[in-house]
Structure formats: C-alpha cells, structure tokens
Design an enzyme around this catalytic site. Structure first.
Site, PDB file in Angstrom:
ATOM      1  CB  ILE A  12      -0.981  -0.036   1.198  1.00 24.27           C
ATOM      2  CG1 ILE A  12      -2.185   0.888   0.953  1.00 24.27           C
ATOM      3  CG2 ILE A  12      -0.284   0.299   2.515  1.00 24.27           C
ATOM      4  CD1 ILE A  12      -3.327   0.678   1.922  1.00 24.27           C
ATOM      5  CG  ASP A  35       1.238   1.570  12.553  1.00 23.08           C
ATOM      6  OD1 ASP A  35       0.985   1.462  13.757  1.00 23.08           O
ATOM      7  OD2 ASP A  35       1.406   2.680  11.995  1.00 23.08           O
ATOM      8  CB  SER A 118      -8.467  -6.306  12.401  1.00 24.99           C
ATOM      9  OG  SER A 118      -8.663  -5.156  13.192  1.00 24.99           O
TER      10      SER A 118
HETATM   11  N1  APR Z   1       0.758  -3.077   2.308  1.00 30.68           N
HETATM   12  C1  APR Z   1      -0.483  -3.616   2.407  1.00 30.68           C
HETATM   13  N2  APR Z   1      -0.844  -4.475   3.366  1.00 30.68           N
HETATM   14  C2  APR Z   1       0.097  -4.818   4.271  1.00 30.68           C
HETATM   15  C3  APR Z   1       1.413  -4.307   4.252  1.00 30.68           C
HETATM   16  C4  APR Z   1       1.724  -3.398   3.215  1.00 30.68           C
HETATM   17  N3  APR Z   1       2.936  -2.841   3.101  1.00 30.68           N
HETATM   18  N4  APR Z   1       2.103  -4.849   5.297  1.00 30.68           N
HETATM   19  C5  APR Z   1       1.258  -5.681   5.916  1.00 30.68           C
HETATM   20  N5  APR Z   1       0.058  -5.670   5.304  1.00 30.68           N
HETATM   21  C6  APR Z   1      -1.152  -6.436   5.620  1.00 30.68           C
HETATM   22  C7  APR Z   1      -0.973  -7.669   6.466  1.00 30.68           C
HETATM   23  O1  APR Z   1      -0.488  -8.744   5.672  1.00 30.68           O
HETATM   24  C8  APR Z   1      -2.412  -7.879   6.922  1.00 30.68           C
HETATM   25  O2  APR Z   1      -3.156  -8.541   5.911  1.00 30.68           O
HETATM   26  O3  APR Z   1      -2.013  -5.604   6.398  1.00 30.68           O
HETATM   27  C9  APR Z   1      -2.954  -6.436   7.058  1.00 30.68           C
HETATM   28  C10 APR Z   1      -3.080  -5.937   8.490  1.00 30.68           C
HETATM   29  O4  APR Z   1      -2.050  -6.512   9.278  1.00 30.68           O
HETATM   30  P1  APR Z   1      -1.257  -5.642  10.395  1.00 30.68           P
HETATM   31  O5  APR Z   1      -0.417  -4.651   9.713  1.00 30.68           O
HETATM   32  O6  APR Z   1      -0.619  -6.626  11.301  1.00 30.68           O
HETATM   33  O7  APR Z   1      -2.405  -4.840  11.156  1.00 30.68           O
HETATM   34  P2  APR Z   1      -3.485  -5.308  12.226  1.00 30.68           P
HETATM   35  O8  APR Z   1      -3.744  -6.783  12.147  1.00 30.68           O
HETATM   36  O9  APR Z   1      -4.621  -4.382  12.056  1.00 30.68           O
HETATM   37  O10 APR Z   1      -2.748  -5.041  13.615  1.00 30.68           O
HETATM   38  C11 APR Z   1      -2.506  -3.704  13.979  1.00 30.68           C
HETATM   39  O11 APR Z   1      -0.215  -4.158  14.386  1.00 30.68           O
HETATM   40  O12 APR Z   1       1.514  -3.185  13.309  1.00 30.68           O
HETATM   41  C12 APR Z   1       0.774  -3.154  14.455  1.00 30.68           C
HETATM   42  O13 APR Z   1       0.835  -0.853  15.152  1.00 30.68           O
HETATM   43  C13 APR Z   1       0.011  -1.864  14.599  1.00 30.68           C
HETATM   44  O14 APR Z   1      -0.649  -2.355  16.837  1.00 30.68           O
HETATM   45  C14 APR Z   1      -1.099  -2.299  15.497  1.00 30.68           C
HETATM   46  C15 APR Z   1      -1.407  -3.705  15.001  1.00 30.68           C
END
Ligand code: APR
Length: 169
Positions: A12, A35, A118
């Site tokens: 993204i 993030d 999530s």
């Molecule tokens: N681009 C798009 N999607 C991504 C990317 C990227 N660069 N990196 C990871 N993802 C995807 C993951 O594979 C997953 O499908 O984003 C989705 C959400 O995963 P997470 O990033 O782990 O987010 P989430 O599950 O909502 O957890 C949030 O994780 O990173 C920490 O600070 C954040 O505490 C928060 C928690």
C-alpha cells in the site's frame, strides 16, 4: 461488483492515491505490519504529526498528511483485536471502513486504498474481515458518489483470495 472497487496485490505504501488507510493502534505511534511500513515510507514527519493527535479509539479513524508517501493523506484506522467474536469486533471493524470512506467523502477525495485491517497482528479471521470490509465499502461507495476508486491492497494471497471469492458474481 461495483466497478469502482479494484482488487490489487500490492504494498500500500507504493500506491499513488489520495489517501491510504493505515491499520494503526490506539496510540498512533507506529508499530509493525502495515503501520511500520507506512511510517518507514512516510519518514519522520508522520510520527511527529501522529504524536500530536492524542491517539485514536478502536473503530475510529484520523487523517494525517502523507509526507514522503506517494499518497497525499494517511487515514489511521484502529481495528479491533480478534477476541473470539463476542466483544463487538465485527461492528468495530465495520466502523473503521465506514468512517474512512465518509472521511474521504468529507474531504472530497476521489481515490483511497485499504489494507486488510485487523487481519495481521490483530488476528481477525480473514474471510470474516473481508466480508465485513466488502459490505461496508459497497455501502460507503453509494453514500459517497464522488469516490472514483477504492483499492483493496492485498499483501497476502489469503486476503486476495478471500476478496476474489466475494467479487465473484
Ligand atoms: N501493504 C499492504 N498491506 C500490508 C502491508 C503493506 N505494506 N504490510 C502488511 N500488510 C497487511 C498484512 O499482511 C495484513 O493482511 O495488512 C494487514 C493488516 O495486518 P497488520 O499490519 O498486522 O495490522 P493489524 O492486524 O490491524 O494489527 C494492527 O499491528 O503493526 C501493528 O501498530 C500496529 O498495533 C497495530 C497492530
């Protein structure tokens, strides 16, 4: 499937859209997953602005500038941690998508990209999360006709396949 929805296997942080949505935590001070990727790509200015935001409640979404990202804005949405489904997780996840789409409408944006909120560290079951996202995005598009494109940026095949199953007529 609404022709304005685009399914993409993508990082993204590379997408040149008006806003990308971050899967953030309530502190808004960065983390891992998407993030971490967004903060790395945006540079230190993003964290400086986030520090002044006073956090964000689960289910809510706050906008910052995009800094060094190709996207103009970052919408920091805080998804729920999956705790088995009995703690209102579905509604909180739906709220993230609804608020991000309505914020894009209020800001008269045309293009926005979502990660699978999530579905990583927060362990929300992917098919269930994608079905919630799919429904909210369709509703959000009808509420915000100025939106021209909603990109579902899928980083994992499991997410991409879950959306493909939903997109089938
Ligand atoms: N681009 C798009 N999607 C991504 C990317 C990227 N660069 N990196 C990871 N993802 C995807 C993951 O594979 C997953 O499908 O984003 C989705 C959400 O995963 P997470 O990033 O782990 O987010 P989430 O599950 O909502 O957890 C949030 O994780 O990173 C920490 O600070 C954040 O505490 C928060 C928690």
């Amino acid at each position: 499937m609404d022709p304005r929805i685009e399914l993409l296997k993508a990082d993204i942080t590379t997408l040149k859209v008006n806003a990308i949505v971050n899967a953030a935590n309530q502190g808004l001070l960065g983390g891992g997953g998407v993030d971490g990727a967004i903060h790395r790509a945006a540079g230190p200015g993003l964290l400086e602005e986030c520090r002044k935001m006073g956090g964000c409640a689960t289910g809510d979404c706050k906008a910052t500038k995009g800094y060094l990202l190709p996207a103009r804005w970052v919408f920091h949405a805080v998804g729920p941690v999956w705790e088995g489904g009995g703690r209102g997780e579905d509604g909180l996840l739906a709220s993230c998508y609804r608020k991000a789409l309505d914020l894009a409408g209020q800001m008269s944006l045309q293009t926005i990209a979502f990660p699978a909120i999530s579905c990583g560290v927060y362990h929300f079951p992917i098919p269930r999360a994608c079905a919630i996202a799919w429904k909210e995005i369709q509703k959000g598009l009808s509420r915000n006709p100025q939106l021209e494109k909603v990109i579902l940026a899928c980083f994992e095949d499991e997410v991409y396949e879950a959306y493909r199953r939903l997109a089938r007529p």
